[in-house]
Design an enzyme around this catalytic site. Structure first.
Site, PDB file in Angstrom:
ATOM      1  N   GLY A  72      46.511 -42.754  13.937  1.00 37.32           N
ATOM      2  CA  GLY A  72      47.007 -42.345  12.634  1.00 37.32           C
ATOM      3  C   GLY A  72      48.254 -41.501  12.808  1.00 37.32           C
ATOM      4  O   GLY A  72      48.612 -41.143  13.924  1.00 37.32           O
ATOM      5  N   LYS A  73      48.926 -41.202  11.729  1.00 33.24           N
ATOM      6  CA  LYS A  73      50.103 -40.328  11.779  1.00 33.24           C
ATOM      7  C   LYS A  73      50.372 -39.827  10.378  1.00 33.24           C
ATOM      8  O   LYS A  73      50.058 -40.498   9.391  1.00 33.24           O
ATOM      9  CB  LYS A  73      51.335 -41.087  12.290  1.00 33.24           C
ATOM     10  N   GLY A  74      50.982 -38.649  10.297  1.00 33.99           N
ATOM     11  CA  GLY A  74      51.306 -38.107   8.990  1.00 33.99           C
ATOM     12  C   GLY A  74      52.565 -37.281   9.028  1.00 33.99           C
ATOM     13  O   GLY A  74      53.089 -36.973  10.107  1.00 33.99           O
ATOM     14  N   ASP A 113      52.592 -31.845  15.403  1.00 31.68           N
ATOM     15  CA  ASP A 113      53.637 -32.755  15.866  1.00 31.68           C
ATOM     16  C   ASP A 113      54.957 -32.001  15.685  1.00 31.68           C
ATOM     17  O   ASP A 113      54.975 -30.775  15.774  1.00 31.68           O
ATOM     18  CB  ASP A 113      53.569 -34.066  15.063  1.00 31.68           C
TER      19      ASP A 113
END
Length: 379
Positions: A72-74, A113
């Site tokens: 996943g990533k946001g 991140d």
């Protein structure tokens, strides 16, 4: 393969802070192997295409190193430097509040991140727990130590790069030979790579660079005594070994005559424009995507071994996984235990990649992605 590239869910929304709206995203790519896993970045250039691509890469990275996690990533399209600390906190809390129904230790586990850190993650955990109405420290990783973070997390990506490189050198029969190393990028990842490299005296660091300069010292550069401030960036010019060295242009680092070139800075550090200058026989992708596809073809054609990012820089996500395990088991492990588990997981993953590459005559990147796809499909 097309199905593997499609995300299971995409969350696109806006967060309003101090009267201004910021686009926000969370892409949940693939959960066949386990909960979605991936960072949250605060950067003005964040957009849905970037987040999709990074979420997809995370699915392959976790699978390539054998973790029971998906990808996943946001992110939020914002320059946090333009906000007050209170506004950054509000942004983080509203992000967690909006996503609360879709995340959690069994669903999706975000992490820091670009431009996010343990303090921001602590705010998100607090808001998530308030919104969901139950304690769940494993809902995020990269937390501060007092809030359930893991020992060894800060050094994990750099340390993991050394572990993967050592396995490659073993496979090539080079581990006991005297070898020289040039390192591009001396931020957190590069610093801990260089520090861990000291555990192998025959691997001599002879050049380092940051965004401004390159320093070359053929007698070797020792970073073990460098002052490292966790919240800051290590300064190569402060190293004793380079005090008498004349700084050279930053971009010459990729053409330094060394056995191993480690790319720990930014994407596209080696492209068609400068690839012919590379003299190393081994290139380590410690950053994400530091070699363009055209440059990769050129290097492989010229018998250069590329240790791919999907394995080389997986130390961070591996220790994130170990933090999640500690949270779920209500434990806190010492740094030695964390480092040993990191080494066990990454050594196994590296060896499987090397074995697949050798048996099927593939590049290491092809072998890593083939293993990742197999694991996802079989799950």
């Amino acid at each position: 393969m097309t199905a593997l590239l499609e995300a299971e869910a995409e969350h696109v929304f806006e967060i309003e802070v101090s009267g201004k709206k910021y686009p926000a995203y969370r892409v949940q790519h693939n959960s066949k192997l386990g909960p979605f896993k991936g960072g949250v970045r605060f950067h003005p250039h964040v957009n849905i295409d970037e987040v999709r691509a990074l979420a997809t890469l995370m699915s392959f990275k976790t699978a390539a190193v054998g973790l029971p996690l998906g990808g996943g990533k946001g992110g939020i399209a914002v320059d946090p430097k333009t906000l007050s600390r209170a506004e950054v906190e509000e942004l983080a809390r509203r992000y967690a509040r909006h996503l609360a129904p879709h995340i959690g230790s069994e669903k999706d586990i975000p992490a820091p991140d670009v431009n996010t850190n343990a303090e921001i993650i602590d705010w998100m955990v607090d808001e998530y727990e308030k919104t969901s109405g139950a304690p769940d420290k494993g809902s995020f990783t990269g937390k501060s130590m007092q809030n359930g973070g893991s020992e060894g997390r800060e050094a994990a990506t750099g340390r993991g790069g050394v572990i993967a490189l050592v396995e490659l050198l073993k496979a090539q029969g080079l581990l006991d030979k005297p070898l020289t190393v040039a390192l591009q990028g001396f931020g957190n990842v590069g610093y801990f790579f260089a520090k861990t490299l000291k555990e192998y005296p025959n691997l001599k660091l002879i050049a380092i660079s940051n965004s401004k300069h390159t320093w070359v010292q053929t007698a070797g550069i020792d970073v073990k005594n460098a002052v490292h401030v966790p919240t800051g960036t290590p300064r190569p010019e402060a190293l004793h070994d380079v005090q008498s060295t004349t700084p050279q242009p930053s971009d010459i680092i990729t053409s330094i005559k060394a056995d191993v070139l480690v790319l720990a800075a930014l994407e596209d550090a080696v492209t068609e424009e400068n690839v012919e200058g590379v003299q190393a026989s081994i290139v380590v992708e410690l950053a994400n995507g530091p070699i363009s596809s055209a440059a990769e073809k050129y290097l492989l054609k010229n018998s250069v071994t590329i240790l791919p990012d999907v394995v080389a820089n997986a130390g961070g996500v591996i220790v994130s996984y170990l933090e999640w395990k500690q949270n779920k088991e209500s434990e806190h492990w010492g740094e030695a235990r964390v480092n040993q588990r990191l080494a066990d997981i990454l050594t196994k993953a590296s060896d499987e990649m090397l074995e697949r590459a050798a048996s099927k005559k593939l590049s290491l990147k092809q072998a890593a992605f083939e293993l990742a796809v197999e694991r996802i499909v079989q799950a």
